[in-house]
Design an enzyme around this catalytic site. Structure first.
Site, PDB file in Angstrom:
ATOM      1  N   ASP A  23     -23.830   2.479  51.005  1.00  0.00           N
ATOM      2  CA  ASP A  23     -25.213   3.099  50.485  1.00  0.00           C
ATOM      3  C   ASP A  23     -24.894   4.596  49.511  1.00  0.00           C
ATOM      4  OD1 ASP A  23     -27.770   3.135  49.783  1.00  0.00           O
ATOM      5  OD2 ASP A  23     -28.555   3.817  51.550  1.00  0.00           O
ATOM      6  N   HIS A  40     -21.275   2.994  40.878  1.00  0.00           N
ATOM      7  CA  HIS A  40     -21.030   1.631  41.303  1.00  0.00           C
ATOM      8  C   HIS A  40     -19.278   1.509  41.234  1.00  0.00           C
ATOM      9  CE1 HIS A  40     -24.728   0.411  42.530  1.00  0.00           C
ATOM     10  NE2 HIS A  40     -25.133   0.160  41.374  1.00  0.00           N
ATOM     11  N   LEU A 134      -5.607  -7.804  57.415  1.00  0.00           N
ATOM     12  CA  LEU A 134      -7.094  -7.586  57.030  1.00  0.00           C
ATOM     13  C   LEU A 134      -7.776  -8.651  56.462  1.00  0.00           C
ATOM     14  CD1 LEU A 134      -9.294  -5.466  57.798  1.00  0.00           C
ATOM     15  CD2 LEU A 134      -8.954  -4.804  55.046  1.00  0.00           C
TER      16      LEU A 134
END
Length: 248
Positions: A23, A40, A134
């Site tokens: 956020d 962004h 991962l």
């Protein structure tokens, strides 16, 4: 806390699964009098850094909330930019992930995405499916409530009369992955916001005012440090835990 005064961490005890609500991209840009699109882009760079650090530390799963079912309500030009950024990441960043033995999963409803984005998702998942490092799960057009409802309806359609916790968990979007050990939300808000509602039942929650584009390796270390200070009892008393899991 600056890196020069930060406590040196013992990375032998890291969470297996970290979930993140990323956020603050828009507010980061606004503070700098920049378009939200710049925020962004910087947010994507922050994700790349955090994913790389998770891989180095031995975190097995990183699940991030990239685009919620409610985010379609944002201005159309911002949604369009986010979709373009998503496609760009699928086309360019996935090769890097593949070279680094990472696996990519996209969870959420794909029906509202363009054909090119769906094709990019499917190609990226195929390319990285066999990797053993991962696993990065990106929640896109995802909502925790709809995830649970979809799983229940699938079980009912299959003729399941009695639904157990393990049945439901297996049908959720993250079925097969361990539940998150650590949840991080950046940007100062202290809400779960319809993210992984079933899976976060016993997760340790960590909130920070740091905006996501500024969430770097040092900030991630602070979250890990907080996680390692918690006593995870899962309904037991402190005295029932092994000595190494007790916190003074």
């Amino acid at each position: 806390m600056s890196s020069s005064t930060q406590t040196v961490l013992d990375y032998s005890d890291v969470p297996r699964h970290v979930a993140v609500i990323m956020d603050g991209n828009g507010r980061w840009a606004k503070k700098r009098l920049l378009p939200r699109a710049v925020g962004h882009k910087r947010g994507l760079e922050a994700l790349e850094k955090v994913a790389a650090q998770c891989a180095r530390l031995g975190v097995r799963y990183l699940t991030v909330f990239a685009f919620s079912t409610e985010n379609w309500r944002r201005p159309s030009e911002e949604v369009s930019f986010l979709m373009g950024l998503f496609l760009q990441a699928l086309q360019k960043q996935v090769e890097v992930m593949h070279r680094n033995n990472m696996r990519l999963r996209i969870i959420g409803d794909r029906s509202r995405f363009s054909d090119s984005i769906v094709a990019g998702i499917e190609a990226a998942e195929r390319l990285t499916a066999g990797n053993s490092g991962l696993t990065l799960a990106v929640a896109a057009d995802y909502g925790g409530r709809s995830d649970i409802l979809r799983a229940v309806n699938k079980l009912l359609a299959a003729g399941k009369e009695t639904i157990g916790e393990s049945d439901l968990a297996a049908e959720l979007a993250l079925g097969g992955a361990p539940e998150p050990d650590l949840f991080i939300r950046t940007g100062g808000e202290q809400r779960i916001s319809n993210f992984l509602l079933w899976q976060l039942a016993y997760t340790e929650l960590y909130f920070t005012d740091t905006l996501w584009p500024d969430f770097d390796e040092t900030q991630f270390d602070l979250a890990i440090q907080s996680f390692r200070s918690r006593e995870r009892r899962f309904g037991r008393t402190s005295e029932q835990l092994p000595p190494e899991q007790q916190r003074s």
